[in-house]
Design an enzyme around this catalytic site. Structure first.
Site, PDB file in Angstrom:
ATOM      1  N   ASP A 114     -10.881  -3.032   4.995  1.00  0.00           N
ATOM      2  CA  ASP A 114     -11.592  -1.831   4.575  1.00  0.00           C
ATOM      3  C   ASP A 114     -13.019  -2.230   4.213  1.00  0.00           C
ATOM      4  OD1 ASP A 114      -8.949  -0.950   4.726  1.00  0.00           O
ATOM      5  OD2 ASP A 114      -9.152   0.411   3.012  1.00  0.00           O
ATOM      6  N   LYS A 147     -12.967   6.148   6.596  1.00  0.00           N
ATOM      7  CA  LYS A 147     -12.457   6.305   5.230  1.00  0.00           C
ATOM      8  C   LYS A 147     -13.550   6.875   4.357  1.00  0.00           C
ATOM      9  CE  LYS A 147     -10.754   3.299   1.476  1.00  0.00           C
ATOM     10  NZ  LYS A 147     -10.337   1.920   1.143  1.00  0.00           N
ATOM     11  N   LYS A 203      -8.790   8.112   6.487  1.00  0.00           N
ATOM     12  CA  LYS A 203      -8.244   7.760   5.179  1.00  0.00           C
ATOM     13  C   LYS A 203      -9.111   8.314   4.061  1.00  0.00           C
ATOM     14  CE  LYS A 203      -7.228   3.807   2.156  1.00  0.00           C
ATOM     15  NZ  LYS A 203      -7.234   2.327   2.041  1.00  0.00           N
TER      16      LYS A 203
END
Lengths: 497, 300, 328
Positions: free
Chosen positions: C160, C228, C264
């Protein structure tokens, strides 16, 4: 868990997304019992009391989602109408003499009681009208309360409304309202009339009388003086008797253009003040630089809100040719997610068509669209067996000459036309005897204002659609009627100015 | 050559005023106009239904330009009309005196009042939008604005009665309609059309675009129903609809207007009692306006 | 966007790398995307938020939501013990009910990857590691790449990363693009496989929805596997409108290129009710294709316990309380 697993290879170019089948929403019905007790039969509300009709004819109101009879109600006779007008006339002297601040308190009371009973009224409205509970709960009822709140505040401020000191009420107002927003149209009519010191006789539509009759109970709870609000039910004959009554000073009508025209003729040569809010065939204009996802939402909200039973519905989509394919793909995808069915299910987006007669008209006009060569499309969706239903429908390849581009369908049917330049968009948008509303979708501010300036329509929604507010004047140009409802402008309709 | 011979006056040929030009009636006919005592004053063109039709075409053609002119500019033009009218005060006083049967002093005062009325409406052009429109505080993230817009083509039945009807009354119904950007087709007072026809000459020299005001003399019973039923007329001012019955009666005209849902200003309950010298207020100014409300989201 | 379909599908970034040929072409492309009307977007998200999810639908959605959680601990105080405890929770969220699915991943800082990997071995639960100078992204490229490489080497299944919001906001799109590409390369393992790359925009700092749409396309073209919303470390984290916008972006990206990218939302999603709203958005915007942990994740920690309590309520008919779910 297993059924949610998917491999990454299951993708492809241009693969459209599919409406979900994995995550199917279980029924989430609102309880019909929340509507409170519905009597088997109703009379009129005259002089503060529920009274029987002088005649013997009763009409039936059905739940359009089931075709089951909800209640019987009286077919108002001329005698009934006269009795109601006399009650309103009798109440006028005291009501109009009441200080504005006191009239205001009654309206504030009504607003509060509507809020308190909003769930009951929302469910009752959905039952009687067929519109989704999501809309009655989130749109109709909040606006009803807001309208009473707004006009309550005007009652003691009329000196400052722009017509000089001490503007006078007209007297008795005859109000005839349609079936598409039964309680909201009642609020649009009654709130400004009472705030300005008039008394009213209101006739709800013959397919949706129940919330108006329930409103009569609210008037009693609020302690509203007898005769200030009178409700007479019945069909068009009752309405004609009311609008023709010699002792009314004001006629307010919302409904079809042909009936509005007939009322205008009926009142020619009299001193009765007339306000008309009639049909429309609004253009919703999408430019190639529009915020497309929001435009799609606006188009959907413009034509499928309330099953398209909206006079200001965006029933003509004018899309710039350069973005036509992309927009229509997105629109069809979005239409595929509309949930059609039980109006009381909290997840229903499109409910039942209000009546068999309206369904027949929609069906007939849609058939005419096909016959005239337009291409018809509707998403696959299962419709309930009983009741009146019509799939959200799209027509492409529509030209200005087609009936579905000119006549008000008043149903969930969208006609798609194209344009190349802003000037052509304006020309096509204005090429109708109607002039109620219009939509513009573009990210370019100066073009919005250029367009808004040229569109002959009483309400122009730019980068939004079908928004309503008690402070915002609403009403049409040309054959969409005259006079405004809402805002300061809405007071004028009920004042002798 | 005799020194005592009196000079022969030049009679004026009165004409219609349509599309900025001064045509004779397409009928080629005229009718006699007399003063209130029955003395012949002049021949006026007998405007017909076809003249009314032509006038509507001219009025419609002028809508885009006139309504698109800035309010400031419209005010300047209306003020120019006042200037031009003032310059011909004596002529109009004579015509008003003959038309209404009032004395010279009273007639001059009525002309002055008509001049002042143009000035009053000249000042309104760039203020009416602020009075009749405004921002609406809707309960949501939207900028919401109501603006008044001209209705379009207004058919006007000029007053035929009341104090000061022939010029002041005429100005009192024409000026408010055009101040806000409408164009008008006027059926002049049938028996007293001369001040109206002369007003055309003033308008023609006041920078007013052709077609904004069109003036027709003739039988009201011919012209008025044509305007009332015309599908390209948006509104009617029935100030002069005083016929108790027949095709020129207010009820008949209003009924015809209902076919296309025209906006209609009804005649006064008693038109002969109307005092056109009274302060006009904003009633007529606001009558031929549409309110357009524009919504736009506010976001980043 | 219809012109994009002409590009070769299937390639990294959907064959759109040519739009990043220069700063100018990339800017032109990103600024040519359709605008976003804030009010309209938020209104649509709010309307979807009114969906009423009951009974069987709710049961399905609760389990789906649990299976989509990246159970997260990103604290300075993290220890191996804390991480192991979280892993145990992720494997068996409800010790009293073995029918509860395991979460999608455990999300930790790079130095905790090895610990998590060990605790989760053989379970199928992924190890996600934040990287690239999380959460601010304020470090030079070599540091970011080293950060990434270390996490991958320690066994991270997913990375991430954060973008440099400063570079993005000052219009240095190509720099952001090249960084994502470089980090994507750093995700490669010696065996030729690659850790999945999630690109965090920190949407709360990008401020406008137009920026979010541009960042989404930029990241997808640069090769992101997931986009995300947030780090969870700033004032404004995931919201429904911003997530809806990103769902629309991945929908349009697949339509244009054939490449499917996951989404996400992270930060601030604490209740079952919130999770239901997100799943409704996925369902009605993207449909079945994204209704799986492969394509949609929740970056969350406290959400799990609320889902478990609601799950217990559905199965027992009684309301549960915090003492009946585990604290980890």
């Amino acid at each position: 868990m297993a059924k949610t697993k998917k491999t990454e290879t299951e993708t492809g170019t241009g693969q459209p997304v599919r409406a979900g089948s994995l995550f199917a929403y279980a029924p989430a019905p609102e309880s019909p019992a929340a509507a409170g007790e519905i009597a088997t039969g109703y009379g009129h509300f005259i002089g503060g009391e529920f009274v029987d009709s002088s005649g013997s004819q009763a009409l039936k109101t059905v739940n359009p989602a089931t075709e089951q009879v909800l209640a019987e109600f009286a077919q108002g006779t001329e005698e009934d109408v006269d009795r109601a007008v006399r009650a309103a006339r009798k109440a006028f002297a005291d009501w109009s003499a009441l200080p504005g601040s006191e009239r205001a308190k009654y309206l504030f009371r009504i607003a509060r009681i509507v809020q308190e009973r909003s769930r009951e009224l929302a469910v009752l409205e959905s039952l009687d009208n067929g519109k989704p509970i999501r809309e009655t709960r989130d749109v109709d009822l909040p606006l009803v309360a807001a309208h009473f709140f707004y006009y309550a505040g005007w009652a003691d401020k009329l000196d400052f409304a722009g017509w000089g000191p001490n503007p006078r009420p007209l007297g008795v107002a005859a109000q005839v309202i349609p079936w598409n927003f039964p309680l909201l149209m009642l609020a649009w009519k009654i709130a400004p009339a009472l705030a300005t010191g008039n008394t009213v006789v209101l006739k709800p539509a013959e397919t949706t009388p129940l919330t108006a009759l329930r409103f009569a109970e609210i008037c009693r709870q609020a302690g509203l003086p007898e005769g200030v609000v009178n409700i007479v039910t019945g069909d068009g004959r009752t309405g004609a008797a009311l609008t023709a009554h010699p002792d009314v000073n004001k006629v307010a009508f919302t409904g079809s253009t042909p009936v509005g025209r007939a009322i205008a003729k009926q009142l020619a040569g009299t001193r009765t003040k007339l306000g008309l809010e009639l049909g429309g065939k609004a253009a919703n204009i999408v430019f190639d630089d529009a915020p497309l996802d929001q435009a799609v939402e606006g188009i959907v909200n413009g034509i499928f809100f309330n099953q398209g039973h909206v006079c200001c519905a965006g029933s003509r989509l004018l899309v710039q040719e350069s973005v036509q394919d992309e927009l229509l793909d997105a629109l069809k995808r979005r239409m595929g997610t509309l949930r059609v069915g039980d109006p009381l299910d909290k997840n229903t987006d499109v409910g039942a068509i209000n009546s068999a007669a309206q369904l027949a008209r929609i069906t007939e006009l849609a058939a005419a669209g096909e016959q005239e060569g337009a291409e018809r499309w509707a998403p696959e969706c299962e419709l309930p067996g009983a009741g009146y239903w019509f799939r959200p429908t799209l027509f492409t390849g529509v030209s200005q000459a087609h009936r579905i581009a000119r006549e008000e369908i008043f149903g969930p049917v969208l006609s798609v036309l194209t344009f190349r330049t802003p000037a052509e968009a304006v020309e096509k948008a204005n090429n109708t005897p109607y002039g109620l509303s219009a939509g513009i979708w573009t990210e370019k501010g100066s073009r919005i204002l250029w367009m808004a300036n040229r569109l002959r329509a009483g309400v122009v929604w730019a980068n939004t659609f079908n928004k309503f507010d008690p402070t915002s004047p609403f009403g049409g140009y040309k054959e969409s009627g005259y006079g405004r409802e809402g805002g300061r402008h809405g007071l004028e309709a009920y004042l002798d100015v | 050559m005799s020194e005592t011979a009196t000079r022969i006056d030049i009679f004026k040929t009165y004409k219609l005023y349509v599309g900025g030009k001064f045509p004779r009636s397409e009928s080629g006919r005229v009718y006699e106009v007399t003063d209130t005592k029955g003395q012949w004053l002049a021949n006026a063109p007998l405007g017909t239904r076809k003249d009314a039709r032509d006038a509507v075409v001219a009025a419609r053609a002028a809508v885009k330009g006139w309504s698109g002119t800035t309010a400031y500019n419209r005010g300047q033009v209306l003020y120019r009309v006042a200037e031009m009218l003032q310059g011909r005060r004596e002529q109009f006083a004579a015509e008003v005196a003959a038309a209404e049967g009032v004395g010279a002093k009273r007639a001059a005062a009525l002309v002055d009042a008509a001049v002042d009325r143009w000035v009053w409406y000249a000042g309104w052009t760039d203020k009416v939008a602020q009075v009749a429109g405004g921002a609406n505080p809707v309960a949501g993230p939207f900028f919401n604005l109501s603006v008044p817009e001209p209705t379009g083509v207004v058919g006007v039945l000029a007053p035929r009665a009341g104090q000061g009807f022939s010029l002041l009354g005429l100005v009192s119904v024409v000026a408010p309609a055009i101040a806000t950007g409408n164009t008008v087709v006027v059926a002049a007072a049938e028996r007293a059309p001369l001040p109206a026809l002369s007003l055309g000459e003033v308008l023609a020299t006041s920078d007013l675009p052709g077609g904004v005001v069109n003036l027709l003399s003739g039988r009201t019973a011919d012209i008025a129903p044509t305007l009332a039923s015309h599908q390209d007329v948006n509104a009617l001012d029935l100030a002069g609809a005083i016929d108790p019955e027949g095709p020129g009666a207010a009820a008949a005209l209003e009924a015809a207007a209902a076919d296309t849902l025209k906006r209609v200003v009804r005649p006064a309950a008693d038109p002969s009692a109307e005092d056109w010298t009274a302060a006009p207020g904003t009633g007529r100014l606001l009558s031929f306006l549409e309110t357009k409300t524009v919504w736009h989201p506010m976001g980043i | 966007m219809s012109t994009l379909a002409a590009n070769a599908p299937g390639a990294a970034g959907g064959g759109l790398s040519d739009v990043a040929a220069s700063e100018a072409t990339l800017r032109r492309f990103l600024h040519g995307l359709p605008g976003v009307d804030q009010v309209g977007l938020e209104s649509r998200a709010a309307t979807l938020g009114t969906r009423s999810i009951k009974t069987t639908a709710k049961a399905f959605a609760i389990d789906l939501a649990i299976s989509m959680i990246d159970l997260t601990t990103l604290e300075g105080a993290d220890t191996a013990g804390k991480v192991r405890s979280l892993c145990a929770k992720g494997l068996h969220p409800d010790p009293t009910d073995r029918s509860v699915p395991q979460v999608a991943a455990i999300c930790v800082y790079p130095d905790m990857v090895a610990t998590a990997k060990e605790a989760l071995r053989g379970s199928g639960v992924q190890v996600a590691s934040v990287a690239t100078a999380f959460p601010s992204g304020r470090a030079g490229l070599p540091v970011k790449l080293a950060d990434t490489a270390e996490a991958v080497a320690a066994g991270a299944d997913e990375i991430d990363m954060v973008i440099d919001r400063g570079a993005f906001l000052s219009g240095r799109y190509l720099e952001v693009f090249e960084t994502i590409k470089a980090v994507k390369a750093a995700c490669e393992r010696p065996d030729g496989t690659s850790a999945h790359l999630k690109v965090i925009f920190e949407t709360g700092e990008l401020q406008t929805y137009d920026n979010v749409r541009r960042a989404s396309w930029l990241a997808m073209i640069a090769g992101a596997d997931f986009i995300k919303t947030s780090t969870g470390k700033v004032a404004v984290n995931a919201t429904q409108p911003v997530t809806l916008l990103m769902l629309e972006a991945v929908r349009d990206f697949r339509a244009a290129t054939g490449v499917q990218v996951g989404v996400k939302p992270a930060g601030g999603i604490r209740t079952t009710k919130d999770a239901m709203k997100y799943l409704v958005m996925v369902n009605e915007t993207l449909g079945d294709d994204w209704l799986s942990p492969h394509w949609f994740r929740f970056g969350a920690s406290s959400l799990l316990n609320d889902l478990l309590m609601q799950r217990q309520k559905l199965s027992t008919g009684r309301y549960s309380g915090p003492d009946y779910v585990t604290v980890d």
